[in-house]
Write a protein that holds these residues in place. Structure first.
Motif, PDB file in Angstrom:
ATOM      1  N   LEU A  41      10.693  25.538 -13.879  1.00 43.39           N
ATOM      2  CA  LEU A  41      11.660  25.752 -14.967  1.00 43.39           C
ATOM      3  C   LEU A  41      13.080  25.608 -14.433  1.00 43.39           C
ATOM      4  N   PRO A  42      14.034  25.241 -15.291  1.00 49.02           N
ATOM      5  CA  PRO A  42      15.423  25.099 -14.844  1.00 49.02           C
ATOM      6  C   PRO A  42      15.975  26.376 -14.212  1.00 49.02           C
ATOM      7  N   GLN A  43      16.622  26.225 -13.057  1.00 48.62           N
ATOM      8  CA  GLN A  43      17.186  27.358 -12.313  1.00 48.62           C
ATOM      9  C   GLN A  43      18.715  27.322 -12.394  1.00 48.62           C
ATOM     10  N   ALA A  83      17.495  19.936 -24.215  1.00 53.57           N
ATOM     11  CA  ALA A  83      18.724  19.588 -24.940  1.00 53.57           C
ATOM     12  C   ALA A  83      19.773  19.052 -23.975  1.00 53.57           C
ATOM     13  N   GLY A  84      19.368  18.086 -23.130  1.00 58.50           N
ATOM     14  CA  GLY A  84      20.340  17.319 -22.345  1.00 58.50           C
ATOM     15  C   GLY A  84      20.805  16.147 -23.202  1.00 58.50           C
ATOM     16  N   LEU A  85      21.287  15.107 -22.557  1.00 54.66           N
ATOM     17  CA  LEU A  85      21.830  13.977 -23.330  1.00 54.66           C
ATOM     18  C   LEU A  85      20.748  13.296 -24.159  1.00 54.66           C
ATOM     19  N   ALA A  86      19.559  13.116 -23.553  1.00 53.21           N
ATOM     20  CA  ALA A  86      18.478  12.442 -24.273  1.00 53.21           C
ATOM     21  C   ALA A  86      18.014  13.295 -25.449  1.00 53.21           C
ATOM     22  N   GLY A  87      17.840  14.601 -25.209  1.00 52.79           N
ATOM     23  CA  GLY A  87      17.351  15.482 -26.268  1.00 52.79           C
ATOM     24  C   GLY A  87      18.360  15.621 -27.400  1.00 52.79           C
ATOM     25  N   ASP A 132      18.305  29.219 -24.433  1.00 54.41           N
ATOM     26  CA  ASP A 132      17.762  30.318 -23.613  1.00 54.41           C
ATOM     27  C   ASP A 132      16.287  30.548 -23.917  1.00 54.41           C
ATOM     28  N   SER A 133      15.534  29.486 -24.080  1.00 52.60           N
ATOM     29  CA  SER A 133      14.126  29.581 -24.480  1.00 52.60           C
ATOM     30  C   SER A 133      13.251  28.700 -23.589  1.00 52.60           C
ATOM     31  N   PRO A 134      13.018  29.128 -22.327  1.00 49.93           N
ATOM     32  CA  PRO A 134      12.160  28.311 -21.468  1.00 49.93           C
ATOM     33  C   PRO A 134      10.750  28.180 -22.044  1.00 49.93           C
ATOM     34  N   VAL A 135      10.296  26.953 -22.196  1.00 46.35           N
ATOM     35  CA  VAL A 135       8.929  26.713 -22.677  1.00 46.35           C
ATOM     36  C   VAL A 135       8.011  26.794 -21.467  1.00 46.35           C
ATOM     37  N   ARG A 136       7.033  27.699 -21.544  1.00 47.31           N
ATOM     38  CA  ARG A 136       6.158  27.936 -20.381  1.00 47.31           C
ATOM     39  C   ARG A 136       4.839  27.207 -20.504  1.00 47.31           C
ATOM     40  N   THR A 147      30.748  24.806  -6.525  1.00 45.36           N
ATOM     41  CA  THR A 147      29.819  23.800  -5.983  1.00 45.36           C
ATOM     42  C   THR A 147      28.480  23.989  -6.681  1.00 45.36           C
ATOM     43  N   TRP A 148      27.875  22.882  -7.096  1.00 47.21           N
ATOM     44  CA  TRP A 148      26.614  22.984  -7.844  1.00 47.21           C
ATOM     45  C   TRP A 148      25.719  21.785  -7.557  1.00 47.21           C
ATOM     46  N   GLY A 149      24.462  21.927  -7.938  1.00 46.76           N
ATOM     47  CA  GLY A 149      23.522  20.816  -7.851  1.00 46.76           C
ATOM     48  C   GLY A 149      22.952  20.524  -9.221  1.00 46.76           C
TER      49      GLY A 149
HETATM   50  C1  FAD Z   1      26.296  16.114  -9.694  1.00 47.38           C
HETATM   51  C2  FAD Z   1      25.790  15.054 -10.640  1.00 47.38           C
HETATM   52  C3  FAD Z   1      26.596  13.957 -10.959  1.00 47.38           C
HETATM   53  C4  FAD Z   1      26.133  12.980 -11.846  1.00 47.38           C
HETATM   54  N1  FAD Z   1      27.000  12.009 -12.279  1.00 47.38           N
HETATM   55  C5  FAD Z   1      26.631  11.183 -13.295  1.00 47.38           C
HETATM   56  C6  FAD Z   1      27.584  10.328 -13.900  1.00 47.38           C
HETATM   57  O1  FAD Z   1      28.768  10.336 -13.571  1.00 47.38           O
HETATM   58  N2  FAD Z   1      27.156   9.495 -14.880  1.00 47.38           N
HETATM   59  C7  FAD Z   1      25.847   9.509 -15.328  1.00 47.38           C
HETATM   60  O2  FAD Z   1      25.511   8.732 -16.228  1.00 47.38           O
HETATM   61  N3  FAD Z   1      24.947  10.356 -14.815  1.00 47.38           N
HETATM   62  C8  FAD Z   1      25.297  11.197 -13.827  1.00 47.38           C
HETATM   63  N4  FAD Z   1      24.407  12.114 -13.347  1.00 47.38           N
HETATM   64  C9  FAD Z   1      23.030  12.110 -13.881  1.00 47.38           C
HETATM   65  C10 FAD Z   1      22.925  12.741 -15.263  1.00 47.38           C
HETATM   66  O3  FAD Z   1      23.475  14.017 -15.281  1.00 47.38           O
HETATM   67  C11 FAD Z   1      21.458  12.821 -15.671  1.00 47.38           C
HETATM   68  O4  FAD Z   1      20.901  11.538 -15.557  1.00 47.38           O
HETATM   69  C12 FAD Z   1      21.349  13.320 -17.112  1.00 47.38           C
HETATM   70  O5  FAD Z   1      21.684  14.665 -17.195  1.00 47.38           O
HETATM   71  C13 FAD Z   1      19.954  13.096 -17.674  1.00 47.38           C
HETATM   72  O6  FAD Z   1      19.962  13.516 -19.012  1.00 47.38           O
HETATM   73  P1  FAD Z   1      18.638  14.036 -19.692  1.00 47.38           P
HETATM   74  O7  FAD Z   1      18.986  14.524 -21.036  1.00 47.38           O
HETATM   75  O8  FAD Z   1      17.584  12.998 -19.585  1.00 47.38           O
HETATM   76  O9  FAD Z   1      18.125  15.232 -18.756  1.00 47.38           O
HETATM   77  P2  FAD Z   1      18.773  16.639 -18.421  1.00 47.38           P
HETATM   78  O10 FAD Z   1      20.226  16.597 -18.560  1.00 47.38           O
HETATM   79  O11 FAD Z   1      18.203  17.059 -17.120  1.00 47.38           O
HETATM   80  O12 FAD Z   1      18.183  17.556 -19.578  1.00 47.38           O
HETATM   81  C14 FAD Z   1      16.881  18.066 -19.540  1.00 47.38           C
HETATM   82  C15 FAD Z   1      16.888  19.410 -20.231  1.00 47.38           C
HETATM   83  O13 FAD Z   1      15.536  19.890 -20.318  1.00 47.38           O
HETATM   84  C16 FAD Z   1      15.583  21.297 -20.223  1.00 47.38           C
HETATM   85  N5  FAD Z   1      14.249  21.789 -19.840  1.00 47.38           N
HETATM   86  C17 FAD Z   1      13.522  21.407 -18.766  1.00 47.38           C
HETATM   87  N6  FAD Z   1      12.349  22.077 -18.746  1.00 47.38           N
HETATM   88  C18 FAD Z   1      12.356  22.884 -19.821  1.00 47.38           C
HETATM   89  C19 FAD Z   1      11.434  23.834 -20.345  1.00 47.38           C
HETATM   90  N7  FAD Z   1      10.232  24.081 -19.774  1.00 47.38           N
HETATM   91  N8  FAD Z   1      11.752  24.501 -21.468  1.00 47.38           N
HETATM   92  C20 FAD Z   1      12.922  24.262 -22.109  1.00 47.38           C
HETATM   93  N9  FAD Z   1      13.834  23.378 -21.644  1.00 47.38           N
HETATM   94  C21 FAD Z   1      13.555  22.702 -20.523  1.00 47.38           C
HETATM   95  C22 FAD Z   1      16.652  21.554 -19.161  1.00 47.38           C
HETATM   96  O14 FAD Z   1      17.184  22.848 -19.249  1.00 47.38           O
HETATM   97  C23 FAD Z   1      17.678  20.467 -19.468  1.00 47.38           C
HETATM   98  O15 FAD Z   1      18.733  20.936 -20.286  1.00 47.38           O
HETATM   99  C24 FAD Z   1      24.821  13.081 -12.410  1.00 47.38           C
HETATM  100  C25 FAD Z   1      24.022  14.178 -12.086  1.00 47.38           C
HETATM  101  C26 FAD Z   1      24.497  15.166 -11.218  1.00 47.38           C
HETATM  102  C27 FAD Z   1      23.605  16.330 -10.924  1.00 47.38           C
END
Ligand code: FAD
Length: 442
Positions: free
Chosen positions: A8-10, A43-47, A212-216, A350-352
């Motif tokens: 799960l997301p940390q 709910a990242g960019l794709a969601g 704030d709803s981790p799916v388990r 600083t983050w990852g």
């Molecule tokens: C430091 C850094 C710099 C970057 N720079 C760039 C940049 O400049 N340009 C660029 O295009 N990309 C960049 N990226 C990459 C970009 O951030 C990712 O490719 C992008 O976030 C992917 O979007 P996504 O919606 O697919 O996934 P994510 O953003 O990872 O979204 C996935 C979501 O799923 C949720 N999730 C996962 N498991 C569960 C669960 N069990 N229950 C509920 N929710 C869940 C997570 O909380 C998360 O919000 C960078 C990444 C990092 C870390």
């Protein structure tokens, strides 16, 4: 079929983009029993794009968008904010057939920028949206060779670019660290956490956002059932937009084909007016390294500087405190090399964050089980790839045809990875070797 979400997301360190925003309004977690026509997991960019597009196309359907954390807290709000239109690796000049691959990629990325620009303007999202292109910076001979090869690729595609010598780079960035550079006009720079939060706050009325709803636990069926600590959600169809966290799903054929890789960012405190004078250069700019293992730098108009480098293979999809400490040291070193005129500027954050990549740059886009659609694996370019993947998966699922969807469907599928421990050994040694080769570009 039962899927367990053991990974799960940390927290992964304090993200400066997120922490410098005002507190968001209280979240709505999933509580009790709920039903929807569609559920979008993540709910990242794709969601965010998938849920919005489903709602636009089906205003009478109920769409649930669910995330383990707050919108903008995950990788989508942790990136460096480059919405990139051009692939990093242009192959058009080197082998026949690559031109069409490059052009397809560019059309998809630009489709994302057009879609996002419209939303940002229509919804008045304050995310420091800047259509000012990006710089590519090179330091050493191998970096300059990479830059020359990129320029050749741009010429082969008739894409505009502007070459910059050391003085021109200094005029823009204030530092004479870069011996050569190049500017391409099509990229957009954003404050990523502000963009995500704005997207989350302006979803159509038929989208219910659960944060704030981790799916388990997920049961794939008719309907699909998602279990969280306090609730249960049933939905007829599901879009997976959990990116790197989908790499744990062996039953869906994703484990062993996609993999989580981490990269890291740091943000300085705001420079004082005196420090800004000492630096000189333009007030804001964004630079990506010509060596892919090098350092990305952004100077922000609020006076802070953002640094990104280091890639690590993290199958646990989390970054330890020790790792973050080591990365911070590396970021400080990269900063000092570039900005010796700013000796007392420390990293405040600083983050990852997790990327999801496949060995051949392929995507599992499509219906991967009946009623389960994949929008995962952006291969590191989530701002554009994530957005367009989310938008197009909604259109694909609803049978809306388009040229862009054809482009997406022509992307290769991810090829299989070697089994562990070979995979881990291979990925870690390749990353270490490439990072060592990057030398001073880091
Ligand atoms: C430091 C850094 C710099 C970057 N720079 C760039 C940049 O400049 N340009 C660029 O295009 N990309 C960049 N990226 C990459 C970009 O951030 C990712 O490719 C992008 O976030 C992917 O979007 P996504 O919606 O697919 O996934 P994510 O953003 O990872 O979204 C996935 C979501 O799923 C949720 N999730 C996962 N498991 C569960 C669960 N069990 N229950 C509920 N929710 C869940 C997570 O909380 C998360 O919000 C960078 C990444 C990092 C870390």
């Amino acid at each position: 079929m039962q899927l367990q979400c053991n990974l799960l997301p940390q927290n992964d360190g304090r993200c400066g983009w997120y922490d410098t925003l005002p507190q968001p309004p209280a979240a709505t977690p999933l509580r009790g029993k709920a039903e929807a026509d569609w559920v979008v997991l993540g709910a990242g960019l794709a969601g965010l794009a998938a849920a919005r597009r489903l709602a636009e196309l089906q205003p009478r359907k109920r769409i649930a968008l669910i995330d383990a954390r707050r919108v903008g807290f995950g990788a989508a709000g942790r990136n460096s904010g480059f919405m990139i239109d051009l692939p990093h690796d242009l192959a058009s000049h080197s082998y026949t057939g690559a031109r069409e691959t490059d052009l397809r990629q560019i059309r998809l990325n630009r489709g994302a920028i057009v879609y996002m620009r419209d939303i940002v303007q229509r919804c008045g999202i304050q995310c420091d949206w800047q259509e000012k292109g990006k710089l590519h910076g090179a330091v050493e001979p191998h970096g300059i060779r990479a830059l020359t090869s990129f320029a050749k690729g741009l010429s082969a595609l008739d894409e505009p670019y502007h070459e910059l010598d050391r003085q021109a780079m200094k005029r823009i960035t204030g530092t004479d660290f870069y011996s050569a550079g190049l500017r391409t006009p099509g990229a957009v720079l954003v404050q990523p956490a502000a963009l995500c939060r704005g997207l989350g706050a302006t979803l159509p009325a038929n989208v219910q956002l659960y944060e704030d709803s981790p799916v388990r636990d997920i049961t794939i069926g008719a309907p699909h059932t998602l279990i969280t600590d306090q609730g249960q959600l049933k939905a007829t169809k599901m879009i997976l937009a959990n990116n790197a966290y989908a790499a744990q799903f062996s039953q869906l054929g994703l484990k062993g084909r996609i993999l989580p890789v981490y990269t890291y960012g740091s943000l300085t405190r705001p420079l004082t007016p005196h420090e800004q004078d000492a630096l000189g250069g333009e007030e804001s700019w964004g630079l990506i390294p010509s060596d892919p293992m090098g350092t990305t730098v952004r100077r922000l108009s609020n006076g802070r500087i953002c640094i990104r480098n280091s890639f690590t293979y993290n199958p646990s999809v989390s970054a330890s405190a020790n790792r973050l400490q080591r990365v911070r040291t590396s970021h400080c070193r990269s900063f000092e090399k570039r900005f010796p005129m700013l000796p007392k500027v420390d990293m405040e954050y600083t983050w990852g964050g997790a990327l999801c990549v496949s060995r051949n740059g392929g995507t599992p886009f499509g219906e991967i089980k009946p009623g389960v659609f994949s929008a995962v694996c952006q291969n590191g370019l989530g701002l554009t790839r994530g957005t367009i993947t989310g938008k197009l998966i909604a259109e694909y699922a609803l049978g809306v045809e388009s040229e862009l969807l054809n482009d997406m469907l022509q992307q290769p599928k991810p090829i299989a990875n070697p089994p562990e421990p070979l995979l881990g050994l291979g990925v870690r040694s390749t990353l270490a070797w490439k990072e060592w080769q990057a030398g001073i570009e880091l």
